[in-house]
Motif scaffolding. Sequence first.
Motif, mmCIF file in Angstrom:
data_model
loop_
_atom_site.group_PDB
_atom_site.id
_atom_site.type_symbol
_atom_site.label_atom_id
_atom_site.label_comp_id
_atom_site.label_asym_id
_atom_site.label_seq_id
_atom_site.Cartn_x
_atom_site.Cartn_y
_atom_site.Cartn_z
ATOM 1 N N ARG A 206 -10.558 2.247 -37.716
ATOM 2 C CA ARG A 206 -10.430 3.668 -38.065
ATOM 3 C C ARG A 206 -10.714 3.900 -39.541
ATOM 4 O O ARG A 206 -11.369 4.879 -39.918
ATOM 5 N N MET B 45 -21.147 9.569 -45.780
ATOM 6 C CA MET B 45 -22.181 10.486 -45.298
ATOM 7 C C MET B 45 -21.974 11.888 -45.875
ATOM 8 O O MET B 45 -22.944 12.559 -46.235
ATOM 9 N N ALA B 46 -20.722 12.330 -45.971
ATOM 10 C CA ALA B 46 -20.449 13.648 -46.557
ATOM 11 C C ALA B 46 -20.817 13.670 -48.038
ATOM 12 O O ALA B 46 -21.392 14.657 -48.532
ATOM 13 N N ASP B 47 -20.510 12.596 -48.765
ATOM 14 C CA ASP B 47 -20.857 12.535 -50.188
ATOM 15 C C ASP B 47 -22.368 12.543 -50.390
ATOM 16 O O ASP B 47 -22.882 13.224 -51.282
ATOM 17 N N ARG C 21 -17.054 5.558 -43.629
ATOM 18 C CA ARG C 21 -18.454 5.848 -43.299
ATOM 19 C C ARG C 21 -18.692 7.368 -43.282
ATOM 20 O O ARG C 21 -19.687 7.856 -43.815
ATOM 21 N N ASN C 22 -17.748 8.120 -42.689
ATOM 22 C CA ASN C 22 -17.892 9.577 -42.652
ATOM 23 C C ASN C 22 -17.830 10.180 -44.049
ATOM 24 O O ASN C 22 -18.566 11.111 -44.368
ATOM 25 N N LYS C 23 -16.947 9.641 -44.898
ATOM 26 C CA LYS C 23 -16.858 10.148 -46.271
ATOM 27 C C LYS C 23 -18.143 9.859 -47.035
ATOM 28 O O LYS C 23 -18.615 10.704 -47.797
ATOM 29 N N GLU D 225 -14.447 3.760 -40.081
ATOM 30 C CA GLU D 225 -15.104 4.991 -39.631
ATOM 31 C C GLU D 225 -14.867 6.132 -40.624
ATOM 32 O O GLU D 225 -15.776 6.906 -40.928
ATOM 33 N N THR D 226 -13.651 6.224 -41.144
ATOM 34 C CA THR D 226 -13.341 7.263 -42.130
ATOM 35 C C THR D 226 -14.172 7.071 -43.399
ATOM 36 O O THR D 226 -14.719 8.036 -43.944
#
Length: 93
Positions: free
Chosen positions: A40, A50-52, A46-48, A43-44
Amino acid sequence: MTAYEFFKDFAGPIATVTAAGVAVFVTLKLGRRQAAAAERQSETARNKLMADIFDRRFSAYEAAMKTSEVALFEDSDQRLSNPDFHKSAYAAL
């Protein structure tokens, strides 16, 4: 040989094997929970990331659009000849 004599003789080894089995069970449970938590967190992260990356790209896009709007649609004769405008526009890009 009665049950009492059997358990009297083998109580120590039975307790040792039982304790080892319980320790293995607890270790497996905790290991699985830690692996799920690590997944988890991965994944968090990786998502951060991508957002950055999106935020950086979008800010560059906004700067390019703002620069082209000023250059194309406003009274830009004074701005285009002003070196400070060029410096700020290139710094934004």
